[in-house]
Scaffold this active site. Structure first.
Site, PDB file in Angstrom:
ATOM      1  CB  THR A  88       8.299  44.047 -46.090  1.00  0.00           C
ATOM      2  OG1 THR A  88       8.102  45.176 -45.212  1.00  0.00           O
ATOM      3  CG2 THR A  88       7.631  44.339 -47.426  1.00  0.00           C
ATOM      4  CB  CYS A  89      11.458  42.636 -42.331  1.00  0.00           C
ATOM      5  SG  CYS A  89      12.366  44.012 -43.067  1.00  0.00           S
ATOM      6  CG  ASN A  90      11.048  47.402 -40.954  1.00  0.00           C
ATOM      7  OD1 ASN A  90      10.998  47.108 -39.763  1.00  0.00           O
ATOM      8  ND2 ASN A  90      12.169  47.627 -41.574  1.00  0.00           N
TER       9      ASN A  90
ATOM     10  CB  SER B 211      12.150  52.226 -46.111  1.00  0.00           C
ATOM     11  OG  SER B 211      11.407  51.726 -47.199  1.00  0.00           O
TER      12      SER B 211
ATOM     13  CD  GLU C 167      17.245  41.561 -51.403  1.00  0.00           C
ATOM     14  OE1 GLU C 167      17.410  42.706 -51.880  1.00  0.00           O
ATOM     15  OE2 GLU C 167      16.176  40.926 -51.512  1.00  0.00           O
ATOM     16  CG  MET C 168      17.313  41.232 -45.074  1.00  0.00           C
ATOM     17  SD  MET C 168      17.516  43.027 -45.161  1.00  0.00           S
ATOM     18  CE  MET C 168      17.631  43.429 -43.421  1.00  0.00           C
ATOM     19  CB  SER C 169      22.373  36.662 -45.021  1.00  0.00           C
ATOM     20  OG  SER C 169      21.474  36.258 -44.005  1.00  0.00           O
TER      21      SER C 169
END
Length: 436
Positions: free
Chosen positions: A49-51, A109, A192-194
């Site tokens: 994922t992004c993190n 998270s 989704e983040m947008s």
């Protein structure tokens, strides 16, 4: 068999390292299969994922498992193992399972309690299962953690009013400009983040929002939900020149906003520009932060805003610690019982063989029995067998989770005259490898 987790996340690695170690969605299956071919690796799931980038694996030995997981990561991303190692963490057995529970429930998270990670873990598991890189242990484990995470979000409401990355972005903008009224916002990306970002921006009363996406129809779909405008990707710099706030979140593997372009643009622009890059890999060249009046924030820069607003959810995390501990214990009790399944099966088969022999003898000695009488006697004998076996099997399961389990099980097998082939799980792991 051992469960071993290796990975790096926002706790252990800065963004410039994390963005280099993201598995592309198009390469997920190949990565899973490649890892399964490594020595010592019997099952695996890759979460990217992004993190975080994490691998949950079943290995035959912990020491060799660690080495081959590291080697796989280094080879896949073409990075020296020595340079990679300082950013990696390892969790074994109980700690590995405990960590997965926390991750899936959003308790590890950056945005404490967020639900997006649950969908990402489910996706990672489904891909691994369909690619046949999971087996008995990980299939059971991932089903349990996903179910648990759903319950956590339902009953604790930890995700309600969560301080999301997009919320933090709005807070940063307010801090810089004071008020966001009459500010022009450009949102690049339509994922989704947008969408989350646009929801927060619209909720802040901002009216002038332009959505730009490579695929225009996708950008239009998102913009229409919030009465925002749509801009052409080919005219990106034109829109940036007029923007006060730019939020970037795309799946691009290379920066789409370049230092040289921005330097020229800022020389022409009146006033400052806040650019918030929540993509990973990053969508904005980091050197842009040196340009006068160009205020650049990435995911790690937003961490302080998020942490300051997570006190309530942190209390919920503390309350969940005991519950997760109990879930972990239950899983390992189940795992230990796997070793006695072949013993139980052999015990039942031996009892049924004795019944079959007895029924054949009964048929010879009582030839006048009707078929119905014969069937009824057989049913009653099977019922007697099941009742007789119920307590020994229950005791055997209890033995499997005791400290001296192996000695107790061996003693049980001697009493009942069993050979107790106990390598069914290992055989299944081998079959998983050969089928992948």
């Amino acid at each position: 068999m051992f469960i071993l987790t290796m990975g790096l996340n926002h706790h252990t690695a800065p963004i410039d390292i994390r963005e280099k170690l993201v598995f592309k969605e198009t390469e997920e299956e190949m990565a899973l299969v490649t890892l399964l071919q490594e020595k010592s690796i019997l099952e695996n799931v890759i979460i990217s994922t992004c993190n975080r980038t994490e691998i949950v694996a079943v290995v035959d030995q912990l020491h060799t498992g660690r080495y081959y997981l590291k080697r796989f990561m280094a080879n896949w991303f073409q990075m020296d193992m020595e340079k990679l190692e300082p950013y990696l963490f390892f969790y074994e057995e109980n700690l590995a399972v405990n960590h997965l529970y926390n991750v899936t429930a959003g308790l590890d998270s950056l945005v404490l309690g967020e639900t997006q990670i649950l969908g990402q873990v489910k996706h990672a598991f489904e891909v691994a299962k369909n690619t046949q890189t999971t087996g008995t242990l990980l299939n059971k484990l991932f089903r349990e953690v996903v179910t648990f995470a759903k319950k956590v979000h339902h009953f604790t409401k930890i995700n309600e009013n969560a301080v999301s990355v997009s919320y933090a972005a709005v807070e940063v903008a307010k801090k810089l400009y004071g008020t966001l009224e009459n500010k022009k916002i450009v949102l690049i990306g339509a994922g989704e983040m947008s969408e989350l970002a646009l929801r927060n921006l619209a909720g802040s009363g901002i009216q002038d929002i332009t959505v730009i996406n490579r695929t225009k129809t996708k950008g239009e779909t998102l913009a229409n939900q919030f009465q925002a405008k749509v801009g052409r990707y080919e005219e990106l710099n034109k829109h940036l020149l007029l923007a006060d706030i730019v939020l970037v979140s795309t799946s691009a593997q290379e920066p789409i906003i370049k230092h040289m372009d921005m330097q020229l643009l800022m020389e022409r622009k009146t006033g400052s520009m806040l650019v918030i890059d929540i993509g990973l890999p990053r969508n904005v060249e980091h050197d842009c932060s040196a340009i006068p009046n160009f205020h650049l924030y990435d995911i790690d820069d937003l961490a302080g805003v998020i942490t300051a607003n997570s006190t309530k959810r942190q209390r919920i995390v503390s309350e969940l610690e005991e519950t997760i501990h109990a879930e972990v214990q239950t899983f390992f009790e189940w795992e230990k019982q796997l070793g006695v399944v072949p013993v139980i099966r052999e015990l039942r088969e031996k009892a049924l063989d004795m019944q079959e022999v007895t029924m054949a003898s009964l048929e010879n000695k009582l030839p006048g029995l009707t078929e119905r009488e014969y069937v009824q006697i057989g049913k009653h004998m099977k019922s007697i067998i099941n009742q007789m076996l119920k307590q020994p099997i229950s005791e055997l399961k209890e033995m499997s989770v005791e400290a001296e389990a192996d000695a107790s099980i061996d003693h049980f097998k001697r009493i009942f005259g069993l050979t107790g082939e106990t390598k069914t799980l290992e055989k299944e792991q081998a079959e998983t490898r050969s089928n992948a």
